[in-house]
Write a protein that holds these residues in place. Sequence first.
Motif, PDB file in Angstrom:
ATOM      1  N   VAL A 117     -23.053 -13.856 -11.029  1.00 52.74           N
ATOM      2  CA  VAL A 117     -22.256 -13.287  -9.934  1.00 52.74           C
ATOM      3  C   VAL A 117     -23.112 -12.289  -9.144  1.00 52.74           C
ATOM      4  N   THR A 118     -23.204 -12.531  -7.830  1.00 51.93           N
ATOM      5  CA  THR A 118     -23.982 -11.673  -6.928  1.00 51.93           C
ATOM      6  C   THR A 118     -23.051 -10.649  -6.290  1.00 51.93           C
ATOM      7  N   THR A 119     -23.575  -9.453  -5.978  1.00 49.95           N
ATOM      8  CA  THR A 119     -22.737  -8.454  -5.300  1.00 49.95           C
ATOM      9  C   THR A 119     -23.246  -8.203  -3.879  1.00 49.95           C
ATOM     10  N   VAL A 120     -22.292  -7.868  -2.991  1.00 49.52           N
ATOM     11  CA  VAL A 120     -22.624  -7.379  -1.645  1.00 49.52           C
ATOM     12  C   VAL A 120     -21.813  -6.089  -1.453  1.00 49.52           C
ATOM     13  N   PRO A 121     -22.241  -5.229  -0.542  1.00 49.21           N
ATOM     14  CA  PRO A 121     -21.453  -4.005  -0.337  1.00 49.21           C
ATOM     15  C   PRO A 121     -20.058  -4.318   0.209  1.00 49.21           C
ATOM     16  N   GLY A 122     -19.043  -3.749  -0.424  1.00 46.21           N
ATOM     17  CA  GLY A 122     -17.673  -3.880   0.078  1.00 46.21           C
ATOM     18  C   GLY A 122     -17.399  -2.751   1.053  1.00 46.21           C
ATOM     19  N   ASP A 123     -16.138  -2.380   1.196  1.00 50.41           N
ATOM     20  CA  ASP A 123     -15.788  -1.311   2.132  1.00 50.41           C
ATOM     21  C   ASP A 123     -14.485  -0.662   1.676  1.00 50.41           C
ATOM     22  N   GLY A 124     -14.399   0.650   1.872  1.00 47.82           N
ATOM     23  CA  GLY A 124     -13.192   1.375   1.475  1.00 47.82           C
ATOM     24  C   GLY A 124     -11.921   0.774   2.069  1.00 47.82           C
ATOM     25  N   LEU A 125     -12.021   0.210   3.275  1.00 50.34           N
ATOM     26  CA  LEU A 125     -10.828  -0.359   3.930  1.00 50.34           C
ATOM     27  C   LEU A 125     -10.310  -1.623   3.248  1.00 50.34           C
ATOM     28  N   ALA A 126     -11.100  -2.175   2.335  1.00 47.36           N
ATOM     29  CA  ALA A 126     -10.636  -3.362   1.604  1.00 47.36           C
ATOM     30  C   ALA A 126      -9.825  -2.965   0.369  1.00 47.36           C
ATOM     31  N   PHE A 127      -9.346  -1.720   0.335  1.00 42.21           N
ATOM     32  CA  PHE A 127      -8.576  -1.255  -0.835  1.00 42.21           C
ATOM     33  C   PHE A 127      -7.306  -2.085  -1.020  1.00 42.21           C
ATOM     34  N   LYS A 128      -6.862  -2.176  -2.288  1.00 41.49           N
ATOM     35  CA  LYS A 128      -5.681  -2.984  -2.618  1.00 41.49           C
ATOM     36  C   LYS A 128      -4.424  -2.124  -2.576  1.00 41.49           C
ATOM     37  N   ILE A 129      -3.419  -2.640  -1.899  1.00 40.03           N
ATOM     38  CA  ILE A 129      -2.126  -1.958  -1.868  1.00 40.03           C
ATOM     39  C   ILE A 129      -1.368  -2.331  -3.131  1.00 40.03           C
ATOM     40  N   THR A 130      -1.202  -1.345  -3.995  1.00 39.46           N
ATOM     41  CA  THR A 130      -0.581  -1.589  -5.297  1.00 39.46           C
ATOM     42  C   THR A 130       0.656  -0.730  -5.488  1.00 39.46           C
ATOM     43  N   GLU A 131       0.517   0.564  -5.161  1.00 41.27           N
ATOM     44  CA  GLU A 131       1.612   1.511  -5.373  1.00 41.27           C
ATOM     45  C   GLU A 131       2.079   2.096  -4.033  1.00 41.27           C
ATOM     46  N   PRO A 132       3.291   2.688  -4.012  1.00 40.06           N
ATOM     47  CA  PRO A 132       3.845   3.176  -2.740  1.00 40.06           C
ATOM     48  C   PRO A 132       2.880   4.042  -1.923  1.00 40.06           C
ATOM     49  N   MET A 133       2.085   4.873  -2.586  1.00 40.27           N
ATOM     50  CA  MET A 133       1.170   5.747  -1.844  1.00 40.27           C
ATOM     51  C   MET A 133       0.133   4.944  -1.048  1.00 40.27           C
ATOM     52  N   ASP A 134      -0.267   3.794  -1.579  1.00 40.48           N
ATOM     53  CA  ASP A 134      -1.258   2.951  -0.889  1.00 40.48           C
ATOM     54  C   ASP A 134      -0.699   2.450   0.440  1.00 40.48           C
ATOM     55  N   LEU A 135       0.607   2.209   0.441  1.00 40.50           N
ATOM     56  CA  LEU A 135       1.272   1.709   1.643  1.00 40.50           C
ATOM     57  C   LEU A 135       1.286   2.793   2.730  1.00 40.50           C
ATOM     58  N   VAL A 136       1.491   4.030   2.311  1.00 40.67           N
ATOM     59  CA  VAL A 136       1.486   5.160   3.253  1.00 40.67           C
ATOM     60  C   VAL A 136       0.108   5.266   3.896  1.00 40.67           C
ATOM     61  N   LEU A 137      -0.930   5.186   3.068  1.00 37.82           N
ATOM     62  CA  LEU A 137      -2.304   5.279   3.562  1.00 37.82           C
ATOM     63  C   LEU A 137      -2.605   4.142   4.547  1.00 37.82           C
ATOM     64  N   ALA A 138      -2.216   2.931   4.193  1.00 42.23           N
ATOM     65  CA  ALA A 138      -2.476   1.763   5.054  1.00 42.23           C
ATOM     66  C   ALA A 138      -1.790   1.925   6.407  1.00 42.23           C
ATOM     67  N   GLU A 139      -0.565   2.425   6.369  1.00 44.67           N
ATOM     68  CA  GLU A 139       0.210   2.622   7.600  1.00 44.67           C
ATOM     69  C   GLU A 139      -0.502   3.618   8.521  1.00 44.67           C
ATOM     70  N   VAL A 140      -0.962   4.718   7.954  1.00 44.09           N
ATOM     71  CA  VAL A 140      -1.658   5.744   8.743  1.00 44.09           C
ATOM     72  C   VAL A 140      -2.940   5.166   9.348  1.00 44.09           C
ATOM     73  N   ILE A 141      -3.695   4.444   8.537  1.00 44.53           N
ATOM     74  CA  ILE A 141      -4.957   3.869   9.021  1.00 44.53           C
ATOM     75  C   ILE A 141      -4.682   2.859  10.139  1.00 44.53           C
ATOM     76  N   ALA A 142      -3.713   1.974   9.909  1.00 48.91           N
ATOM     77  CA  ALA A 142      -3.436   0.918  10.887  1.00 48.91           C
ATOM     78  C   ALA A 142      -2.907   1.510  12.199  1.00 48.91           C
ATOM     79  N   ARG A 143      -2.122   2.548  12.112  1.00 47.72           N
ATOM     80  CA  ARG A 143      -1.602   3.182  13.339  1.00 47.72           C
ATOM     81  C   ARG A 143      -2.730   3.854  14.119  1.00 47.72           C
ATOM     82  N   GLY A 144      -3.671   4.420  13.386  1.00 47.16           N
ATOM     83  CA  GLY A 144      -4.818   5.058  14.025  1.00 47.16           C
ATOM     84  C   GLY A 144      -5.663   4.068  14.804  1.00 47.16           C
ATOM     85  N   GLU A 145      -5.655   2.821  14.328  1.00 52.68           N
ATOM     86  CA  GLU A 145      -6.481   1.792  14.963  1.00 52.68           C
ATOM     87  C   GLU A 145      -5.840   1.245  16.222  1.00 52.68           C
ATOM     88  N   SER A 146      -4.480   1.191  16.217  1.00 52.97           N
ATOM     89  CA  SER A 146      -3.838   0.464  17.325  1.00 52.97           C
ATOM     90  C   SER A 146      -3.550   1.384  18.504  1.00 52.97           C
TER      91      SER A 146
END
Length: 227
Positions: free
Chosen positions: A198-227
């Motif tokens: 298995v080879t590795t390449v650099p990932g990115d913090g934005l590829a984080f997995k939404i698992t718990e409610p707090m992750d959803l809050v973070l994703a919402e803030v990030i996505a709103r900042g982009e649009s």
Amino acid sequence: MIPRTKPEVVAIVVAAGSGVRLGREVPKAAIEIAGIPMVTRAVQAMLGGGVDRVVVAAPETWVDRFASSLATFADRVKVIPGGLMRQDSVRRGLAHSGECDIILVHDAARPLVPPFVVDRVIEAVKDGAAAVVPVIPQVDSLRRIRRSLTVAADRSAFLRVQTPQGFEAEVLRQAHANSGDKEFTDDATMCEAIDVPVTTVPGDGLAFKITEPMDLVLAEVIARGES
Ligand code: CTP
Ligand code: MG
């Protein structure tokens, strides 16, 4: 071997989980982030990163709803029912992947993955890697559980694995054919079980997995900042 000119790249987006840890009424991939469902965002990232076709594994009773929310991409996206475990969903996706050279497997629960990470994974497979995972460093200190105590572990010896993971199509098909009923956490691990490096390449913090409610809050803030 991957053809040098224009290999066909398919992404399997696994979106059939129920999202128990989020605790919402609807399946996790149907939840909207800044007005756009996670599954749609994940599909857009795949297409934006150079994927030719996408197979989406949806919860069985949500196939039609997922298909209609992805109708704009209908010529390049197929929605199919997923399975009981993540690896069953991948396997069902494989059965619908058709003729292709490279297969990516991506969690719909990582909707904000930047397209450049997708491209990076594809390029690594084109360059000859049979199995590729994007990784990021481990930021927290780690302790290993030893009986009732814990001991410090060397953080630099560990990496966090993200998706999309990329594979030579034949390698991934073989890995799944060989896996039987054994449970695997991801597809790269399944490839390792048949001795594929298995080879590795650099990932990115934005590829984080939404698992718990707090992750959803973070994703919402990030996505709103982009649009
Ligand atoms: N997944 C899937 N089929 C399953 C289980 C999971 O396609 N039978 C997908 C999920 O939709 C998700 C990805 O695998 O995109 C990663 O799984 P996870 O984050 O665990 O999502 P859920 O299983 O939905 O969440 P939970 O474990 O909290 O129920
Ligand atoms: Mg799960």
